[in-house]
Design a protein around this motif. Structure first.
Motif, PDB file in Angstrom:
ATOM      1  N   UNK A  30       0.656  -1.140  -0.104  1.00 18.80           N
ATOM      2  CA  UNK A  30       0.166   0.124  -0.250  1.00 18.80           C
ATOM      3  C   UNK A  30       0.374   1.045  -0.347  1.00 18.80           C
ATOM      4  N   UNK A  31       2.187   1.126   0.484  1.00 17.56           N
ATOM      5  CA  UNK A  31       3.236   2.582   0.901  1.00 17.56           C
ATOM      6  C   UNK A  31       3.464   2.668  -0.367  1.00 17.56           C
ATOM      7  N   UNK A  32       3.493   1.846  -1.609  1.00 17.19           N
ATOM      8  CA  UNK A  32       4.003   2.025  -2.868  1.00 17.19           C
ATOM      9  C   UNK A  32       2.275   2.429  -3.906  1.00 17.19           C
ATOM     10  N   UNK A  33       1.169   2.492  -3.448  1.00 17.07           N
ATOM     11  CA  UNK A  33       0.233   2.828  -4.204  1.00 17.07           C
ATOM     12  C   UNK A  33      -0.352   1.034  -4.522  1.00 17.07           C
ATOM     13  N   UNK A  34       0.234  -0.173  -4.595  1.00 15.33           N
ATOM     14  CA  UNK A  34      -1.064  -1.038  -5.165  1.00 15.33           C
ATOM     15  C   UNK A  34      -0.945  -2.364  -3.772  1.00 15.33           C
ATOM     16  N   UNK A  35      -1.633  -3.034  -4.222  1.00 14.73           N
ATOM     17  CA  UNK A  35      -1.873  -4.039  -2.950  1.00 14.73           C
ATOM     18  C   UNK A  35      -1.021  -5.597  -3.261  1.00 14.73           C
ATOM     19  N   UNK A  36      -1.188  -6.803  -2.273  1.00 11.13           N
ATOM     20  CA  UNK A  36       0.093  -7.840  -2.560  1.00 11.13           C
ATOM     21  C   UNK A  36      -0.978  -8.318  -3.745  1.00 11.13           C
ATOM     22  N   UNK A  37       0.305  -8.711  -4.733  1.00 13.99           N
ATOM     23  CA  UNK A  37      -0.883  -9.203  -6.055  1.00 13.99           C
ATOM     24  C   UNK A  37       0.038 -10.974  -6.548  1.00 13.99           C
ATOM     25  N   UNK A  38       0.455 -11.165  -5.200  1.00 10.54           N
ATOM     26  CA  UNK A  38       1.054 -12.803  -5.877  1.00 10.54           C
ATOM     27  C   UNK A  38       0.588 -13.574  -4.759  1.00 10.54           C
ATOM     28  N   UNK A  39      -1.019 -13.957  -4.211  1.00  9.92           N
ATOM     29  CA  UNK A  39      -1.577 -14.194  -4.076  1.00  9.92           C
ATOM     30  C   UNK A  39      -1.988 -14.390  -2.259  1.00  9.92           C
TER      31      UNK A  39
ATOM     32  N   UNK B 280      -3.429  -5.709 -10.869  1.00  8.80           N
ATOM     33  CA  UNK B 280      -3.435  -4.888 -12.176  1.00  8.80           C
ATOM     34  C   UNK B 280      -3.711  -3.705 -12.090  1.00  8.80           C
ATOM     35  N   UNK B 281      -5.762  -3.823 -12.071  1.00 10.07           N
ATOM     36  CA  UNK B 281      -5.811  -2.121 -12.296  1.00 10.07           C
ATOM     37  C   UNK B 281      -5.447  -1.375 -11.011  1.00 10.07           C
ATOM     38  N   UNK B 282      -4.865  -1.726 -10.116  1.00  9.09           N
ATOM     39  CA  UNK B 282      -4.293  -0.696  -8.933  1.00  9.09           C
ATOM     40  C   UNK B 282      -2.725  -0.201  -9.759  1.00  9.09           C
ATOM     41  N   UNK B 283      -2.203  -1.254  -9.990  1.00 11.90           N
ATOM     42  CA  UNK B 283      -0.977  -1.116 -10.670  1.00 11.90           C
ATOM     43  C   UNK B 283      -0.609  -0.574 -11.718  1.00 11.90           C
ATOM     44  N   UNK B 284      -2.038  -0.336 -13.167  1.00 13.79           N
ATOM     45  CA  UNK B 284      -1.650   0.469 -14.228  1.00 13.79           C
ATOM     46  C   UNK B 284      -1.818   2.150 -13.458  1.00 13.79           C
ATOM     47  N   UNK B 285      -2.042   1.865 -12.856  1.00 12.29           N
ATOM     48  CA  UNK B 285      -2.281   3.773 -12.591  1.00 12.29           C
ATOM     49  C   UNK B 285      -0.621   4.336 -11.800  1.00 12.29           C
ATOM     50  N   UNK B 286      -0.932   5.059 -12.572  1.00  7.91           N
ATOM     51  CA  UNK B 286       0.297   6.631 -12.546  1.00  7.91           C
ATOM     52  C   UNK B 286       1.181   6.388 -11.415  1.00  7.91           C
ATOM     53  N   UNK B 287       0.985   5.832  -9.475  1.00  5.73           N
ATOM     54  CA  UNK B 287       1.002   5.651  -8.683  1.00  5.73           C
ATOM     55  C   UNK B 287       2.176   5.067  -8.019  1.00  5.73           C
ATOM     56  N   UNK B 288       2.287   3.912  -9.054  1.00  5.27           N
ATOM     57  CA  UNK B 288       2.514   2.918  -8.295  1.00  5.27           C
ATOM     58  C   UNK B 288       4.106   2.669  -9.479  1.00  5.27           C
ATOM     59  N   UNK B 289       3.902   3.630 -10.736  1.00  2.00           N
ATOM     60  CA  UNK B 289       5.146   3.935 -11.694  1.00  2.00           C
ATOM     61  C   UNK B 289       5.962   5.327 -10.728  1.00  2.00           C
TER      62      UNK B 289
END
Lengths: 77, 258
Positions: free
Chosen positions: B137-146, B232-241
């Motif tokens: 969450x500190x990177x702007x996403x959620x855990x994505x590997x299960x 994937x939805x959250x990671x595609x936003x500019x926040x993560x990049x």
């Protein structure tokens, strides 16, 4: 100085093999101990066990000095 | 980098990728190589442990993730990320469902994707210096590997929410107290404890051992699929990049996350 400062100093001096006299309240933790972020996480675990406290990372985020760290520990004891 | 042995019915998978077993395509390929050859008929247990000083695993290889996204045209970013997520979920699911008693030995850092790998194990042994966190969450996403479904499978909601919604880390003592790990041992004693645990697993009837695991540790399939979509939805936003860029360009030894 806070009640936990002396214990904190002894623990850090022993753990990182540094002279306790170089650990000052105003001293920068990373610079004084020469540690990286992995070692900082390890130190956090050791402090939590030593003082039997839990200190969430976000409370430590802006802490840079030994004095501020020992005060944060005191608040949780 | 990754090595394994099979001795007396126990596989030992040794993760030794510096600096801290960051999970990217190289580590994935190593795990796939192991899974493709693992002989579950002639083994009872698998021990997964790390030989790098920093810890079990620091999580996803953020540099590779950032460069991988930056190297392709914008319209290709999402398919590329989804392929990677599908591939890593497949690996995590295969480890999770192995008909072996799987034992993770954790020392030092066990963050993000590394934590997600640890959660595929049946039993976790935490050395005293182990530290667990989901900083996503500190990177702007959620855990994505299960990680979210597997954490929910193992521990109480209060701890799940605290870990996920604050990104904080917890120590080995807390991990045992909340049911995440089953043993806390001195630093350096984890592998020995795991070998003793594996020896115990080796004594049991194979069919009963496999059936017991299958019965009590089902894969949370629907939640895992939902997590892939959310990530994937959250990671595609500019926040993560933006967060990844900051990470890649930082040389500060201090934690850089908010």
């Amino acid at each position: 100085m806070s009640a936990s400062f002396d214990r904190l100093t002894q623990l850090c001096a022993k753990r990182y093999s540094v002279d306790a006299s170089i650990i000052k309240p105003e001293g920068d933790i990373f610079e004084t101990l020469g540690i990286d972020s992995f070692q900082a996480a390890e130190l956090m675990s050791e402090l939590e066990m030593e003082f039997d406290v839990e200190i969430p990372d976000y409370e430590l985020q802006d802490i840079k000095t030994f004095g501020a760290l020992s005060s944060a520990i005191d608040e949780r004891i | 980098m990754f090595r394994w042995t099979l001795r007396d019915g126990t596989y030992e998978l040794e993760m030794g990728r510096e600096p801290c077993n960051e999970i990217g395509t190289t580590v994935l390929a190593e795990l796939e190589r192991f899974l493709d050859q693992v002989d579950t008929e002639n083994a009872s247990a698998l021990i997964i442990h790390s030989t790098v000083r920093g810890g079990f695993s620091a999580g996803a290889d953020l540099r590779e993730l950032y460069n991988g996204l930056m190297d392709v045209p914008e319209k290709e970013q999402e398919p590329r990320l989804r392929d990677f997520i599908e591939r890593i979920h497949s690996v995590m699911d295969r480890i999770d469902m192995l008909p072996l008693t799987t034992i993770g030995v954790v020392h030092g850092i066990c963050f993000g994707g590394g934590f997600e790998l640890a959660l595929t194990c049946d039993i976790l042994i935490a050395e005293k210096n182990a530290r667990f966190a989901f900083p996503e969450l500190r990177l702007g996403v959620v855990p994505g590997f299960g990680g979210i479904p597997r954490l929910r499978r193992d521990v109480s909601n209060a701890v799940v929410r605290d870990l996920l919604l604050t990104g904080r880390s917890i120590n080995a003592k807390k991990a045992v107290a909340c049911g995440l790990a089953s043993q806390m041992v001195p630093v350096g004693a984890g592998l020995r404890a795991a070998r003793k645990t594996a020896e115990q697993a080796n004594k049991f009837d194979p069919e009963s051992r496999r059936a017991c695991k299958e019965f009590m540790k089902p894969l949370p399939r629907e939640e895992l699929d939902a997590e892939k979509d959310l990530f994937v939805r959250l990671a595609m936003r500019p926040v993560l990049q933006a967060a990844l860029k900051k990470f890649v360009e930082s040389d500060d030894p201090r934690p850089y996350l908010p």
